[in-house]
Design a protein around this motif. Structure first.
Motif, PDB file in Angstrom:
ATOM      1  N   ASN A  78      -9.678  -6.186  -1.035  1.00 28.39           N
ATOM      2  CA  ASN A  78      -9.492  -5.404  -1.921  1.00 28.39           C
ATOM      3  C   ASN A  78      -8.233  -5.239  -3.171  1.00 28.39           C
ATOM      4  O   ASN A  78      -7.208  -5.060  -3.122  1.00 28.39           O
ATOM      5  CB  ASN A  78     -10.119  -3.978  -2.088  1.00 28.39           C
ATOM      6  CG  ASN A  78     -10.688  -3.718  -3.679  1.00 28.39           C
ATOM      7  OD1 ASN A  78      -9.717  -2.835  -4.488  1.00 28.39           O
ATOM      8  ND2 ASN A  78     -11.768  -3.706  -3.759  1.00 28.39           N
ATOM      9  N   ARG A  93      -7.113  -4.392  -5.901  1.00 26.54           N
ATOM     10  CA  ARG A  93      -6.773  -2.976  -6.173  1.00 26.54           C
ATOM     11  C   ARG A  93      -6.103  -2.372  -4.997  1.00 26.54           C
ATOM     12  O   ARG A  93      -5.349  -1.025  -4.914  1.00 26.54           O
ATOM     13  CB  ARG A  93      -7.504  -2.113  -7.015  1.00 26.54           C
ATOM     14  CG  ARG A  93      -7.893  -2.826  -7.962  1.00 26.54           C
ATOM     15  CD  ARG A  93      -7.212  -2.709  -9.025  1.00 26.54           C
ATOM     16  NE  ARG A  93      -7.401  -3.074 -10.198  1.00 26.54           N
ATOM     17  CZ  ARG A  93      -7.436  -4.291 -11.223  1.00 26.54           C
ATOM     18  NH1 ARG A  93      -6.655  -5.615 -10.117  1.00 26.54           N
ATOM     19  NH2 ARG A  93      -7.453  -4.584 -12.397  1.00 26.54           N
ATOM     20  N   LEU A 131      -8.216  -0.712  -2.707  1.00 25.25           N
ATOM     21  CA  LEU A 131      -9.081   0.079  -2.003  1.00 25.25           C
ATOM     22  C   LEU A 131      -8.842  -0.092  -0.300  1.00 25.25           C
ATOM     23  O   LEU A 131      -8.748  -0.318   0.581  1.00 25.25           O
ATOM     24  CB  LEU A 131     -10.778   0.015  -2.465  1.00 25.25           C
ATOM     25  CG  LEU A 131     -10.355   0.859  -3.576  1.00 25.25           C
ATOM     26  CD1 LEU A 131     -11.761   0.499  -3.884  1.00 25.25           C
ATOM     27  CD2 LEU A 131     -10.185   1.776  -4.053  1.00 25.25           C
ATOM     28  N   ALA A 148      -3.821   0.169  -7.211  1.00 29.12           N
ATOM     29  CA  ALA A 148      -3.487   0.926  -7.675  1.00 29.12           C
ATOM     30  C   ALA A 148      -3.151   1.985  -6.850  1.00 29.12           C
ATOM     31  O   ALA A 148      -3.718   2.577  -6.085  1.00 29.12           O
ATOM     32  CB  ALA A 148      -4.806   1.855  -8.337  1.00 29.12           C
ATOM     33  N   ARG A 149      -2.104   2.695  -6.899  1.00 31.73           N
ATOM     34  CA  ARG A 149      -0.883   3.453  -6.265  1.00 31.73           C
ATOM     35  C   ARG A 149      -1.984   4.457  -6.072  1.00 31.73           C
ATOM     36  O   ARG A 149      -2.033   4.952  -5.098  1.00 31.73           O
ATOM     37  CB  ARG A 149       0.318   3.903  -6.375  1.00 31.73           C
ATOM     38  CG  ARG A 149       1.059   4.574  -5.791  1.00 31.73           C
ATOM     39  CD  ARG A 149       2.442   4.330  -5.871  1.00 31.73           C
ATOM     40  NE  ARG A 149       2.416   5.856  -6.935  1.00 31.73           N
ATOM     41  CZ  ARG A 149       3.353   5.886  -7.642  1.00 31.73           C
ATOM     42  NH1 ARG A 149       4.897   5.320  -7.468  1.00 31.73           N
ATOM     43  NH2 ARG A 149       3.948   7.151  -8.989  1.00 31.73           N
ATOM     44  N   ASP A 150      -2.366   5.650  -6.452  1.00 31.05           N
ATOM     45  CA  ASP A 150      -3.015   6.431  -6.674  1.00 31.05           C
ATOM     46  C   ASP A 150      -4.819   6.520  -5.854  1.00 31.05           C
ATOM     47  O   ASP A 150      -4.984   7.315  -5.278  1.00 31.05           O
ATOM     48  CB  ASP A 150      -3.842   7.087  -8.291  1.00 31.05           C
ATOM     49  CG  ASP A 150      -2.809   7.806  -8.923  1.00 31.05           C
ATOM     50  OD1 ASP A 150      -1.038   7.824  -7.887  1.00 31.05           O
ATOM     51  OD2 ASP A 150      -2.391   7.660 -10.508  1.00 31.05           O
ATOM     52  N   THR A 151      -5.156   5.692  -5.362  1.00 33.22           N
ATOM     53  CA  THR A 151      -6.234   5.316  -4.747  1.00 33.22           C
ATOM     54  C   THR A 151      -5.879   4.347  -3.925  1.00 33.22           C
ATOM     55  O   THR A 151      -6.809   4.140  -2.441  1.00 33.22           O
ATOM     56  CB  THR A 151      -7.660   4.261  -5.536  1.00 33.22           C
ATOM     57  OG1 THR A 151      -7.203   3.082  -6.098  1.00 33.22           O
ATOM     58  CG2 THR A 151      -7.740   5.242  -6.718  1.00 33.22           C
ATOM     59  N   TRP A 152      -4.522   4.131  -3.208  1.00 29.48           N
ATOM     60  CA  TRP A 152      -4.501   3.243  -2.500  1.00 29.48           C
ATOM     61  C   TRP A 152      -4.409   4.125  -1.662  1.00 29.48           C
ATOM     62  O   TRP A 152      -3.838   5.389  -0.948  1.00 29.48           O
ATOM     63  CB  TRP A 152      -2.890   2.570  -1.936  1.00 29.48           C
ATOM     64  CG  TRP A 152      -2.571   2.256  -1.173  1.00 29.48           C
ATOM     65  CD1 TRP A 152      -2.629   0.587  -0.858  1.00 29.48           C
ATOM     66  CD2 TRP A 152      -1.421   2.924  -0.609  1.00 29.48           C
ATOM     67  NE1 TRP A 152      -1.141   0.503  -0.071  1.00 29.48           N
ATOM     68  CE2 TRP A 152      -1.536   1.862   0.239  1.00 29.48           C
ATOM     69  CE3 TRP A 152      -0.758   3.983  -0.077  1.00 29.48           C
ATOM     70  CZ2 TRP A 152      -0.260   1.946   1.632  1.00 29.48           C
ATOM     71  CZ3 TRP A 152      -0.215   4.351   0.703  1.00 29.48           C
ATOM     72  CH2 TRP A 152       0.545   3.400   1.489  1.00 29.48           C
ATOM     73  N   ARG A 153      -4.362   3.137   0.117  1.00 29.33           N
ATOM     74  CA  ARG A 153      -4.092   4.573   1.141  1.00 29.33           C
ATOM     75  C   ARG A 153      -3.791   3.443   2.088  1.00 29.33           C
ATOM     76  O   ARG A 153      -4.078   2.271   2.131  1.00 29.33           O
ATOM     77  CB  ARG A 153      -5.218   5.380   1.610  1.00 29.33           C
ATOM     78  CG  ARG A 153      -6.445   6.181   0.601  1.00 29.33           C
ATOM     79  CD  ARG A 153      -5.383   7.758   0.969  1.00 29.33           C
ATOM     80  NE  ARG A 153      -5.638   8.533  -0.148  1.00 29.33           N
ATOM     81  CZ  ARG A 153      -5.700   8.527  -1.538  1.00 29.33           C
ATOM     82  NH1 ARG A 153      -4.932   7.740  -2.165  1.00 29.33           N
ATOM     83  NH2 ARG A 153      -5.955   9.824  -2.002  1.00 29.33           N
ATOM     84  N   SER A 181      -2.006   9.075   2.498  1.00 28.59           N
ATOM     85  CA  SER A 181      -1.689   8.807   0.490  1.00 28.59           C
ATOM     86  C   SER A 181      -0.119   8.146   0.518  1.00 28.59           C
ATOM     87  O   SER A 181       0.549   8.208   0.881  1.00 28.59           O
ATOM     88  CB  SER A 181      -2.166   9.817   0.083  1.00 28.59           C
ATOM     89  OG  SER A 181      -0.935  10.409  -0.423  1.00 28.59           O
ATOM     90  N   THR A 220      -2.513  -2.287   4.430  1.00 31.32           N
ATOM     91  CA  THR A 220      -3.517  -0.834   4.198  1.00 31.32           C
ATOM     92  C   THR A 220      -3.711  -0.186   5.229  1.00 31.32           C
ATOM     93  O   THR A 220      -4.084   0.766   5.409  1.00 31.32           O
ATOM     94  CB  THR A 220      -4.928  -1.488   3.280  1.00 31.32           C
ATOM     95  OG1 THR A 220      -4.666  -2.631   4.025  1.00 31.32           O
ATOM     96  CG2 THR A 220      -4.103  -1.851   1.534  1.00 31.32           C
TER      97      THR A 220
END
Length: 551
Positions: free
Chosen positions: A147, A149, A151, A267-272, A286, A398
């Motif tokens: 993904n 972005r 995810l 996208a850093r805020d939704t990345w895990r 996070s 990820t």
């Protein structure tokens, strides 16, 4: 007297039916590709083109891959050929689907009442969509973690499957739509005085279909041009060498190698980041949680396995992040762990030994030279593994998975990894000692400008000992018969390169072979025997011819 009813069927040659179906399929294929492109652009959902490449690449042999690379004229031309081939293949399949649909309706029309029960042919389209989706998901299953972005892999797999279902549905519905405009299976009712036709003329409907197809093609072309502009084609293969080399490589000059057509834009805020496998306490982190941990800074040099003797696929930076052992201590690895498997947002995966992961210099980095990681270099988090080839330093990290020695994936003949399965680095992942000339400017195997008798020349270059440091650099001006020690002007650490300088005054006109060699921090001299970089990484000494003229 005309005795044709509203449902009378025009009998058309089977070939003409197939041609109109083929055209409907091609137009639907354009709509499908445009849908895929939009989902990739807006949401970062991977396209089947990218997933097919990632699925097939590890299955190729090194010999076949390098042969294809040479025939294509480089990695970028090879990527473009792959894109053109994949797009053409998907269009061909859509076209064949349209032709099959048209022939299906034609055969149904011969059976009394069949068309009335399913006039649009949904009995073919719906199963076709589902079969295509299931087939692609099954074939591409290992790559569905991708993904762009960033995810989490568990969510990415569902989203990628959904993307295929949406795209294939657009294709199937598009076939129905375009064929209904292109085909003239039924005769329109006779127009009575004062009444208009129930259906628009066939020519107008066909013009509408072709116009819609042209509009879709324009949209698709615009997105593809945008992809080419932001893609890796302009910077993949960037090298850093020559007189401009500094101790710390600027971020925009750092060497670059990418398997991707378009690198992830996470996208850093939704990345895990999740850590799973043979652990007592699996965790999901996070970015904020990782950034809040005690951090370290370290200067580390990375070198690509494709580094050729004297080339520029090697750079040095100051990285900031959290030592990997800090996170591993929190998840509590089980005693049977032998290997680390990592996954990245772009579907990349590789392995290395657990003992290496537990070294304090193995870093989860989120800054590069005092700035957040650039997008091209792995934002928001990448791994730095000193002493191992660049392919073991994944970007856009990820997932980290801890494996036991009996894991089935590790039993493959070439090991487990995106490049390793092709046969790269079978003799080990450790970077051997390297050194090279950077100045004066080198052109091929000779210095760009001649030297003058009696005029001093300052040679400069780099030396790198993997994770062993550099203790000495030597220069030979007689092809390797005798050696003189150079001065290390900017010493590195055990895990970064050193820069050196050597002044030489030529005494006579001649063509002279100059050679450089280094000794690592453990006292081991650089390997002199030449070995090509394919498939186990290059070894050998960098030599350059110098022409000395009268002053």
């Amino acid at each position: 007297m005309n005795n044709l009813g509203p449902s009378s069927v025009i009998r058309r040659p089977i070939l003409l039916t197939a041609v109109w179906g083929l055209l409907a399929g091609l137009l639907a294929g354009l709509a499908m590709l445009a849908t895929m492109a939009l989902l990739r652009w807006i949401f970062g959902w991977p396209t089947p083109t990218e997933l097919i490449f990632d699925r097939l690449f590890p299955l190729l042999t090194v010999k076949f891959f390098i042969g294809s690379l040479v025939k294509a004229g480089g990695y970028t031309p090879l990527k473009l050929r792959g894109v053109y081939g994949a797009l053409a293949g998907q269009m061909a399949v859509a076209g064949l689907g349209g032709a099959s649909y048209a022939l299906f309706l034609r055969s149904k029309a011969r059976l009394a009442g069949e068309c009335e029960n399913d006039p649009m042919g949904w009995r073919l389209i719906v199963p076709g969509i589902l079969v295509a989706t299931v087939l692609f998901v099954a074939l591409l299953w290992p790559t569905l973690l991708t993904n762009y972005r960033g995810l989490p892999p568990s969510a990415a797999r569902w989203i990628t499957g959904l993307e295929m279902l949406i795209a294939f549905s657009v294709c199937g519905i598009g076939i129905i739509f375009f064929y209904s405009l292109l085909d003239q299976r039924r005769v329109a009712p006779i127009r009575r005085q004062g009444e208009s036709d129930v259906a628009p003329p066939v020519a107008r409907r066909r013009f509408l279909a072709l116009g819609a197809g042209a509009a879709i093609a324009v949209v698709l072309g615009g997105i593809l041009r945008r992809f080419f502009h932001i893609g890796t084609f302009s910077y993949d293969g960037t090298q850093y060498n020559g007189p401009q080399v500094q101790k710390i490589t600027p971020n925009d000059k750092f060497y670059q190698v990418s398997k991707n057509l378009i690198d992830p834009d996470v996208a850093r805020d939704t990345w895990r980041l999740d850590i799973i496998g043979e652990v007592e306490n699996p965790r999901v982190y996070s970015f904020a949680e990782i950034a809040a941990m005690p951090a370290v800074e370290q200067e580390t040099t990375l070198l690509c396995i494709s580094y050729g003797i004297g080339s520029g696929l090697c750079s040095n930076a100051v990285w900031k992040g959290v030592p990997l052992p800090t996170l591993l201590a929190q998840v509590k690895p089980k005693p049977n762990v032998t290997t680390i498997l990592f996954h990245a947002a772009d579907g990349y995966y590789e392995t290395f030994h657990f003992a290496k992961a537990m070294e304090p210099t193995t870093l989860l980095a989120y800054e590069m030279n005092g700035e957040p990681l650039p997008q091209r270099h792995g934002f928001p988090l990448r791994m730095i593994v000193p002493g191992l080839y660049g392919e073991k330093n994944p970007k856009w990290l990820t997932r980290i998975e801890l494996l036991s020695g009996d894991d089935a994936r590790l039993q493959r003949s070439s090991g487990y990894g995106f490049y390793k399965e092709q046969g790269w680095a079978n003799k080990g992942d450790v970077v051997p000692t390297h050194s090279r000339f950077d100045a004066p400017e080198v052109a091929g195997n000779h210095f760009a400008k001649p030297f003058k008798v009696g005029r001093p020349v300052e040679f400069r270059g780099m030396a790198f000992g993997g994770d062993r440091g550099v203790s000495k650099v030597e220069i030979s001006n007689d092809g390797g018969e005798t050696w003189s020690e150079a001065r290390i002007t900017q010493p590195g650490t055990k895990i970064s390169w050193s820069l050196w300088s050597y002044t030489w005054t030529p005494g006579e006109e001649a063509k002279i072979k100059l050679v450089v060699r280094a000794t690592d921090g453990e006292g081991q001299p650089q390997i002199e025997d030449y070995r090509d970089q394919v498939p186990d990484g290059a070894t050998g000494l960098h030599w350059v011819m110098a022409k000395v003229e009268k002053a």
